[in-house]
Structures are given as C-alpha cells and as structure tokens.
Design an enzyme around this catalytic site. Structure first.
Site, PDB file in Angstrom:
ATOM      1  N   TYR A 148       1.953   8.334 -23.400  1.00 20.90           N
ATOM      2  CA  TYR A 148       1.216   7.029 -24.067  1.00 20.90           C
ATOM      3  C   TYR A 148      -0.342   7.337 -24.268  1.00 20.90           C
ATOM      4  O   TYR A 148      -0.803   7.847 -23.404  1.00 20.90           O
ATOM      5  CB  TYR A 148       1.784   5.806 -23.438  1.00 20.90           C
TER       6      TYR A 148
ATOM      7  N   LYS B 120      13.008  -2.015   8.825  1.00 20.68           N
ATOM      8  CA  LYS B 120      12.647  -3.122   7.819  1.00 20.68           C
ATOM      9  C   LYS B 120      12.443  -2.434   6.705  1.00 20.68           C
ATOM     10  O   LYS B 120      12.274  -1.111   6.423  1.00 20.68           O
ATOM     11  CB  LYS B 120      11.274  -3.929   8.441  1.00 20.68           C
TER      12      LYS B 120
END
Length: 847
Positions: free
Chosen positions: A741, A493
């Site tokens: 940033y 999965k």
C-alpha cells in the site's frame, strides 16, 4: 520379560524393610504420574535437588503399586501389603537392574553417541532393517541416565538387534551408560557445540563420548574426526576394535564418498567400497540428512547388506517426526499426532501423553497393526488391549488386517475396525468426531498422516508451535533456584502469554505446580472446562463475574476496600463462608493494592466475621530485573514485609482469641487453620536476582516461556514458542517498482519479493514494515519491504538461493529470538507474544 521382587532384590543387594508379596514385575517407573500397571510395576524413589520420590509412596500405594525401591527409612506400617527394598542409591539400583537385564541377551547391539543426529540415525536404521530383523530401540531420545535403563528394559527374547542412544552432558556419565548398553557395534555421529559448557574442550567431550565404545567389536565414524580435535585412534579406542571409517576426502577410509550431487528435491551420493562403486539417492538436500544417510550406509555395509538393498531403503526414507504433536481438530476435538510408529513401548508413552492432555474430553485412539514385533499376535494384542484399558480410553479405531481381527476390548470401550487406511477414509464422516481427544498412532506403512489431515481443523499456514519439553525444562530450571519448601505459582494469564492457557495449564498441573494465576475470570473458567483442578488465582475480578468465579472454584484477588466489601456482600447474599481469596498490597507499583491506610478496613471486616478466608498476601515488584532499581526493590520489600506483618499479627491474634472462646468440638475454619498466611512477591527475575524475596511462593511469568531478561541470561532457558509461516508467492520486480500500500516499498535493484502468509491481523505489528523487521528464510535474515498488510507481509529474498513458493519462514523462535523482534518493533516480548491472534493455529508438541 517379567521378574519377581525376590529376583530383583537379590540382584540389587538391598535390605528388605518388608518382604514382598508374590508379584510378577514387568514395568519400571520413577514417575508417580505415569503408572499404568501398578500391580506389576516397581517404583524407584529417585531423589533430586527438589524432589524426593519417597513423598509419593502414599499416592502410589493407593494406586495399587506393591513394590518400592527406596534409599531412606520408611514407616512400613503405612504399606502393609507392599514389599519395600532399601538400597544405598535408587538411581544406581535402577541402572544395575537395567544392566543385568541387558546381559541376558546375546544379540548385536548398536550404541550411538555424538552431539547431533543420534535419534534420526537410530530411527532410519530401524526403518531400513526392521523388515528383516526384530529390533529393540530407544523410544524417541531416551538417552540419559534414566532414559537408557527404561529403553533397555524393552528388550525381549524375540529381539534380534538392539539400537540404543547414549547422551551425556558432563564427564563421568558415559561409563555408566556403557555398562548398561554394552554395545557390540559403536556409531559416532559427530561432535558439535551441544553441552560444550560441561566439558573443558571439544577434545575432552569427544574422548568422553567414545567411552561408550570401550568393549565394542567395531566402531563406525568419520575418518578424520579424531585428528580434527588433536586426538589419535589410541586416545579414543584403547581397546583396539575393528574400525569402519568413512570420508569425503581420504580415499584410505573404509567407505569413500566420491561425490555428492544435489538437485532441488533430492541428493545423489556416490561411494567406493571394497573396490566397488555404487550410488544412491535420498529425498533430502540438507547437510545433516546427507551425513545421517552416510552413517546408515556404513552400518548396513558392515552388517553385510548389499548396495541394492541400501539403495532401495534410503530412497524411501521420510522425515523423522520425533514429536508428539497436540493440534486443534474438527468439531472441537483435540488431535495428538504420533502417526509414524507402532510398537508397545512407544504406545505406552503416547497413552501417557493422552492421559496428560485430554482433560475432561473422552479419549479416542486410532491404531494400526503392529509390524515386525516377533511377539505372538494373540499375546501382542492382549497387551495392547491392557494398555488401552489402563489408559481409560472411550473408543478405539483399529485399522489393519491383524489388529482388526485379534484385538478384543471390554464393552466399556467402543471398538471400530477397518481392514486398511483407505477403508477408514472412504467411510469417514465429519460428524462422527466431536469434542474428544484423539490419539493417532500407526506404523509408517499405514500412512496415517492422511487421517491427521482429515481430522485437523483447517486454518491458514501460519502456526505457533509450543514446545512442551522446553516449558518443562524452564519450570525445572527455576525450581532448582528455589529454597526448600518454596511453592510455585505459574502465571497463565493472556492465554499463557499467547501460548494457549488450557493446554499449558494442563501440562503444569501434570508437573505439580502449586498454583496458577490468570488475569480474568473467563480465563479461569476455560481452565476448569479443560479439566484443570489446581487452585487458580484471578488477578482482576468484576462484580458481574462473581457467580462464574464461585461456581468454578476460582480464587479472586481483593485489592481495595471497595472490591473487598463488594465480594464479601456477594458471599453473604449467597450464604457462602470461608471462600478463599488473595490480598494484594500496594508497595510502590501504584497500580492495584491495599495501601497501609486501607488495612484497617480489611482487618475490621475480618474481625467482624468476613465471609472469605485469606490464602495469600502478595504485591508486585516494579523493577526486579533492573540493577538500577535495586534500592527501590528493597524499599518495596520492606513495605511489603511491614504490611504483611500487620495482617498476619491481626489474624493470628484473632485466631488465638477464637480458639480460647470456641467450643473445642467446633472445627476451626480454613482461615483459622492457617498458622501463617502465605506471602509472595518474587517474579521470574526476582527469583534469580533477589533470592531473599522468594518467601513462601514465587510467581513464574514470562521466564517460564523462555523469554529471558538479563538476569536469567545464563540459566539456559529454552524458547517455548516458534511462530512459522510459508511463502505464498514469489515476484520478480525491476528497479523503481513498488511493494504494498501507498507504494512506500520501492526496490532499488532487480529483486525477488516473497509474500508471506502473516499480517497485522495475526499479530505481526505494522511497526515491523519497511525493513524495520526481518524474518528467517533458509537460515538467513531477510528484511520486510513495504507496508504490513492485514493478512500478508512482503520480504526481500533476492539473496536467498534456491527459494521456492511454499518454503518455510520463521518469524520468531530459537533461531530468531522474540526479544530481537520486539526490539525491531520498539516494544517488549510480552506484547509480541500476547498479540498473536487466535486465528493462528497452535500446535503443541513433546519430543
């Protein structure tokens, strides 16, 4: 060389259960999945802890195999046209046959032992010598008790030299390999920590490895290696062979390394040998490559080659890629890169890998001339043609003056020819390759890496490498812990925990797991599109996906009365009966599952005539890896057993009633044929910590991918995934300057900052910024600095010498465990693995 079964039988001194037909045997096989030429193969039914090769005799007989070597009685009436030879031990018989075959060749044979470097040295020696000698060698690292016989079988009368590796993991193994290889020249590379657990000390390991050289005329090794481990030459070489030694310290060695001078791109090594001084340059700077080059130099000097010949050869060495890599290609193609060698043995292996991987896509092979084989050209390419036909390829692109004029193929295989690589590249058209699996295999001289670059899908330089060997190793490791007849469901999965669902599932199917598990229907549809035919259990099924689910033969989990009634009604509306489903029970996880109060609804529908047939009943353990939750795990198991028994008794009772009422001529349904419903509860950790809960089947999850919890710490699991990137730019900053940033990454000293091509859009969490996370550069951990950007991350590499733009950075892998990265991010490995973005290129490789 081919032999008759009678010749082989007389050698192995076994008992013929059925006399063989007249056959010409040219191939040995022990793997039922890898039989190309059944009518000329002998199958050795090897036995192991969990596998018995004799169970595959019916399958192999159907494929056309007509000669079997077994160790247990066989019902010969099932194989009326086959010769069956019973021996005491099939592995011993395989080794005896290989030893006998080797004994028929009176040529020099180099036997290589050591902890590291065996395969690289072997490949380098091959490329240094094969322009003058026809050489047989181990394919890749076939150096085990099974690999060595297969390697030796490649010897033919045309060969003038053999080079074979011998690898061991415990005492008592090397004598068997020595009897088969019978080297005349021994090469000991080094002794490291590999397989330390199998030996009482490094000295004992060294002694065992040197048993390969018991009958050698010459042994080549580092001068003081025995003394460093407290051993004498007599301890290691009681047969008193000629010793060819090398050293960087002791001038009395046969070959003295007087200096090693590195530049940024290469290394100059100076030697003193028999009163002569010479130097050579290799295009590598790492310590392992330098040592490997010294080994090669020593071997060539012993063989009589001049310093100039050695200098010319070593200068042209390239990195040895011992991996079959599976990559995404242009136009939804799949690329299998094996662009470094071309010979019959490795072609056979590469075509097996192609068959394993291509699924429903047509197979294309790009193939160069086979150089320096010593085999008649017509016979050589006739054999190549037979290999290609057996592999059922659709198209062959032949590149080279010889193969393009000699190779002939049936009309069913499209053949395109080019005189050289340049001609192919000049005629290359993007649209000529579409939705196919392409094996690229060529001798180094043809530079097929250029073709790989043309066909490979372009993406940025961040790569998630998936080691298929490690995946198989982990699968086998867990399976060894299982009780007899316990089945395996592999969970794939979330794209196989980020590793790539279809690619991983194809490999697991090849290695014969019993079930696959996915989370959603679309994941199962992808597996079916890739040619995966195993039963697939779908954990979460929505009403909107019922049509796709039934169309592709996927098996849903029913976990509540609502899900059961909804799916049953859909089946009735479509006129579908006996559709396979799985029942999930609630035992304490409190996520999904039928509670005890809801079982009456389930059993009532079954009694009334449900349109589905229950295949398995299961539940989830909430804390199987945690010793502190063992009491709760036992409670869960008790609840599960109780609910399972209610379901099983009810269905068994109904089947008994039905069998009494039904017309004997009416066949029973799939459900009624089930004597007991399969039950499964154990996950990866429970396989180890709670073996009593293995029941009929286990579900292998993240442990399959080498992410071990405390319970599995001693299993020797291997990491399957390695996330790599590269440095895009280096910047020198002064104290007080800031990075990224919001200016939150301030440097406190003169610093060198590297920008790495990975960001949160690739799955690298913002929580790892500001020094919380680290990356591995040139073997050293370095911290992040500043905020993680969408596509880039900055790291402080001030203390890393010799760093350059383009250098590799490891985000996680063998050297930097994903568990550590997850801890830095304050999460679990599951989240890190499944969070790797789809834009990160996946590369699948097999050593």
């Amino acid at each position: 060389m081919n032999y008759t079964p009678i010749e082989i039988g007389s050698l192995l001194n076994g008992q013929w259960l059925r006399n063989p037909p007249e056959l010409s045997i040219g191939y040995l096989t022990f793997d039922s999945r890898k039989v190309f030429f059944p009518s000329s193969s002998v199958f050795f039914a090897l036995t192991g802890e969990r596998r018995n090769g004799q169970r595959y005799l019916p399958e192999l007989y159907q494929k056309g195999v007509r000669f079997f070597v077994v160790s247990e009685p066989v019902d010969i009436s099932l194989y009326p046209e086959a010769g069956i030879l019973q021996v005491t031990d099939t592995l011993t018989a395989l080794q005896q046959l290989a030893a006998w075959h080797r004994s028929r060749f009176d040529i020099p044979v180099i036997g290589i032992a050591g902890s590291n470097g065996k395969t690289i040295v072997k490949e380098w020696l091959f490329h240094l010598l094969n322009d003058q000698l026809r050489i047989a060698r181990s394919p890749r690292s076939y150096n085990s008790q099974i690999g060595v016989p297969l390697s030796l079988w490649s010897l033919t009368p045309e060969h003038q030299l053999g080079i074979f590796e011998a690898g061991i993991s415990q005492p008592g193994e090397m004598e068997k390999l020595a009897r088969m290889i019978r080297p005349t020249i021994g090469l000991l590379t080094n002794i490291g920590d590999a397989h330390d657990a199998g030996f009482s000390s490094r000295a004992s390991k060294l002694t065992e490895k040197c048993k390969l050289f018991a009958d050698c005329k010459t042994v080549i090794f580092e001068y003081d290696l025995p003394a460093r481990h407290g051993l004498t030459l007599e301890d290691l070489f009681p047969g008193n062979p000629q010793l060819f030694t090398w050293s960087r310290v002791y001038q009395e060695a046969t070959l003295f390394v007087s200096s090693v001078e590195k530049t940024s791109n290469d290394t100059e090594i100076s030697f003193q040998y028999q009163d002569n001084h010479f130097s050579l340059r290799i295009p590598f700077t790492d310590q392992a490559a330098i040592e490997n080059a010294i080994h090669c130099t020593a071997v060539m000097l012993h063989l009589g080659y001049s310093a100039e010949k050695i200098r010319q050869g070593l200068a042209k060495l390239t990195p040895v890629n011992m991996r079959l890599e599976r990559k995404k290609g242009i136009n939804h193609c799949t690329i299998i890169n094996d662009s470094y060698s071309a010979d019959l043995h490795s072609l056979h292996i590469a075509l097996q890998f192609l068959q394993q991987q291509h699924g429903q896509q047509p197979g294309t092979v790009i193939l160069s001339d086979f150089l320096q084989t010593g085999i008649d050209s017509k016979e050589l390419y006739a054999q190549v043609g037979r290999e290609l036909v057996q592999a059922q390829v659709s198209r062959v692109i032949a590149i080279g003056a010889e193969i393009s004029t000699t190779l002939t193929l049936p009309e069913s295989i499209r053949l395109e020819i080019y005189p050289d690589t340049g001609s192919f590249m000049r005629g290359f058209r993007f649209a000529h390759f579409h939705e196919e699996t392409i094996l690229i295999k060529g001798a180094r001289a043809f530079a097929f890496e250029q073709i790989v670059q043309l066909l490979e899908a372009k993406s940025h330089e961040t790569v998630l490498e998936i080691d298929l060997n490690a995946l198989v190793h982990n699968l086998k490791t867990y399976q060894k812990l299982l009780k007899p007849n316990v089945r395996t469901m592999a969970m794939v999965k979330a794209l196989a925990y980020g590793s790539g669902g279809a690619e991983v599932a194809s490999l697991l199917q090849f290695h014969k797991v019993d079930y696959l598990g996915v989370a959603y229907v679309d994941e199962g549809v992808e597996l079916r599109a890739a040619g995966v035919s195993l039963p697939v259990m779908v954990l979460n099924t929505e009403e909107s996906s019922y049509e796709a689910l039934t169309l592709h033969g996927l098996e849903p989990v029913l976990y509540s009365p609502a899900s059961m009634l909804s799916f049953d009604q859909y089946l009735k509306d479509q006129g579908i009966t006996n559709y396979p489903v799985h029942i999930e029970l609630e035992t304490g996880m409190n996520r999904l599952g039928f509670s005890e109060d809801e079982l009456s609804t389930l059993l009532g529908l079954v009694e009334q005539g449900a349109s589905f047939a229950i295949q398995t009943v299961f539940s989830h353990l909430a804390g199987s890896e945690d010793p502190g939750l063992d009491d709760f795990t036992i409670q869960q198991a008790g609840r599960f057993d109780k609910l399972y028994d209610i379901i099983a008794r009810s269905i068994s009772s109904r089947n008994a009633d039905d069998s009494g009422r039904k017309d004997p001529g009416v066949p029973r349904s799939r459900e009624q044929e089930k004597q007991t419903l399969l039950k499964h509860l154990a996950n990866s950790a429970a396989i180890v910590r709670h073996p009593d809960l293995q029941y009929d089947m286990v579900r292998l999850g993240i442990g399959l991918y080498g992410v071990a919890g405390k319970a599995e710490a001693d299993l020797g699991l291997q990491p399957v995934a390695t996330l790599r990137s590269t440095i895009a730019q280096l910047k020198r900053l002064h104290p007080g300057e800031t990075v990224s940033y919001n200016r939150r990454g301030e440097v406190k000293r003169e610093s060198l900052i590297a920008t790495v091509r990975i960001g949160y859009a690739d799955g690298y969490s913002r929580k790892l910024g500001h020094g919380a996370g680290k990356m591995l550069v040139k073997g050293q951990l370095v911290p992040t600095i500043g905020t993680i950007c969408m596509d880039m991350t900055m790291i402080d590499v001030t203390d890393i010498p010799g760093i350059a733009e383009g250098d590799e950075v490891i985000i996680f892998g063998k050297e930097l465990p994903i568990q550590q990265v997850a801890a830095w991010a304050g999460t679990i490995p599951y989240e890190v693995m499944t969070g790797i973005s789809g834009r990160v290129r996946r590369v699948y490789f097999e050593e």
